[in-house]
Design an enzyme around this catalytic site. Structure first.
Site, PDB file in Angstrom:
ATOM      1  CE1 TYR A 194       7.095   4.862   3.591  1.00 17.95           C
ATOM      2  CE2 TYR A 194       8.417   3.146   4.585  1.00 17.95           C
ATOM      3  CZ  TYR A 194       7.194   3.707   4.338  1.00 17.95           C
ATOM      4  OH  TYR A 194       6.062   3.124   4.856  1.00 17.95           O
ATOM      5  CG  HIS A 215       3.002   2.437  -0.127  1.00 18.44           C
ATOM      6  ND1 HIS A 215       4.266   2.986  -0.057  1.00 18.44           N
ATOM      7  CD2 HIS A 215       2.448   2.654   1.081  1.00 18.44           C
ATOM      8  CE1 HIS A 215       4.442   3.511   1.157  1.00 18.44           C
ATOM      9  NE2 HIS A 215       3.357   3.320   1.857  1.00 18.44           N
TER      10      HIS A 215
END
Ligand SMILES: NC(=O)c1ccc[n+]([C@@H]2O[C@H](COP(=O)([O-])OP(=O)(O)OC[C@H]3O[C@@H](n4cnc5c(N)ncnc54)[C@H](OP(=O)(O)O)[C@@H]3O)[C@@H](O)[C@H]2O)c1
Length: 278
Positions: free
Chosen positions: A52, A110
């Site tokens: 991010y 992730h």
């Protein structure tokens, strides 16, 4: 205000808080304020990821909030191209430095290693190494299918996997994966709960919301909480954050829940080319 950092002897939260602020697609420039305002409202769980590009801003928000560090749970995630032992540990050293909040509460894989290129045993061993180095307190996974999660739980170090984070919304109830995850004793964390905005305009959710004097987003979050699922919702708008947070007070009845259950159409939003075969 002088902040306390996460240090040996601090009493930290030991269970993942059930309502967290997400930060996916939140510009780093807006992230610090979003995190600060959420923590002021009462959120105690912030979700970020290496991918991010906002870990530095998340850490700044945590420090600026004045909320004691030990009262906050911060999750980050390790991207799928760095799941081999040395790459994973190096990436968490980087996350630890960027966040600047002491030991990170939770680190997730992730996405599973595409085609199992890096064995889960190697990745979990690297997570344990990161724990020993004081970089992270807990580890877990994200976007793991039931067979991948079973393999991970059976691997050395797999029993302490805290959560499997994946997409759940009224339009993708993901019932089989939720049940398989919970059966393995792993907490489910839901992302993209609003079905990329569809929840706001869905007539069923709107009607249930009207009945309770609530919003469709609150109804959605209350439905997830009723399924013992940890909710992540992202917002940079303090009013939305407050409204979302208040969903925890909303109690749905059996009829509401049955109506929301019936909205499931298996509509998946997050399905990148490197995703596992769902
Ligand atoms: N593990 C993974 O692969 C993965 C994938 C996706 C997401 N995630 C995590 O899960 C978190 C949640 O997912 P998400 O960010 O996609 O989902 P979301 O919370 O369903 O959607 C966020 C969007 O909804 C809007 N919104 C939120 N509350 C609102 C409200 N009460 N009224 C109107 N609009 C509202 C926000 O806009 P405003 O800012 O204007 O309120 C924002 O544009 C992410 O931020 C991330 O941390 C993880």
């Amino acid at each position: 205000m002088k902040r306390r950092h996460n240090q040996p002897g601090d009493e930290m939260i030991e269970t993942i808080p059930s309502f967290g602020l997400g930060t996916f697609r939140v510009d780093a420039a807006k992230t610090t304020n979003a995190v600060k305002s959420a923590l002021e409202i009462g959120y105690r769980h912030i979700d970020t990821a290496q991918f991010y590009n906002n870990e530095t801003a998340v850490g700044q928000g945590v420090r600026d909030s004045g909320v004691p560090r030990e009262d906050i749970w911060v999750t980050t995630k390790v991207w799928w191209d760095r799941l081999s032992h040395d790459a994973l540990v190096a990436s968490l050293k980087d996350s630890h430095a960027k966040l600047g909040i002491g030991t990170i509460d939770l680190a997730l894989v992730h996405w599973p290693s595409p085609d199992g290129a890096v064995p889960i045993t190697e990745t979990l061993a690297a997570m344990q190494e990161a724990q020993k180095l004081g970089l992270i307190r807990h580890y877990g996974v994200s976007n793991f299918t039931a067979p991948l999660l079973e393999e991970a739980v059976d691997a050395p170090g797999g029993k302490v996997i805290v959560t499997n984070q994946f997409e759940v919304s009224p339009f993708l109830a993901n019932r089989k994966l939720v049940e398989a995850t919970q059966r393995l004793g792993v907490k489910v964390t839901a992302y993209m709960p609003l079905g990329e905005g569809c929840a706001h305009t869905d007539p069923t959710l709107q009607a249930i919301a009207a009945k309770h004097g609530a919003t469709p987003a609150q109804v959605t979050f209350a439905w997830l909480l009723s399924r013992d699922i940890v909710v992540l919702s992202a917002s940079t708008n303090a009013e939305h954050q407050r409204s979302n947070w208040n969903a925890q007070k909303l109690k749905l009845d059996a009829d509401d829940i049955a109506q929301i259950d019936a909205l499931d159409e298996g509509k998946r939003n997050a399905n990148p080319p490197f995703a596992p075969k769902w």
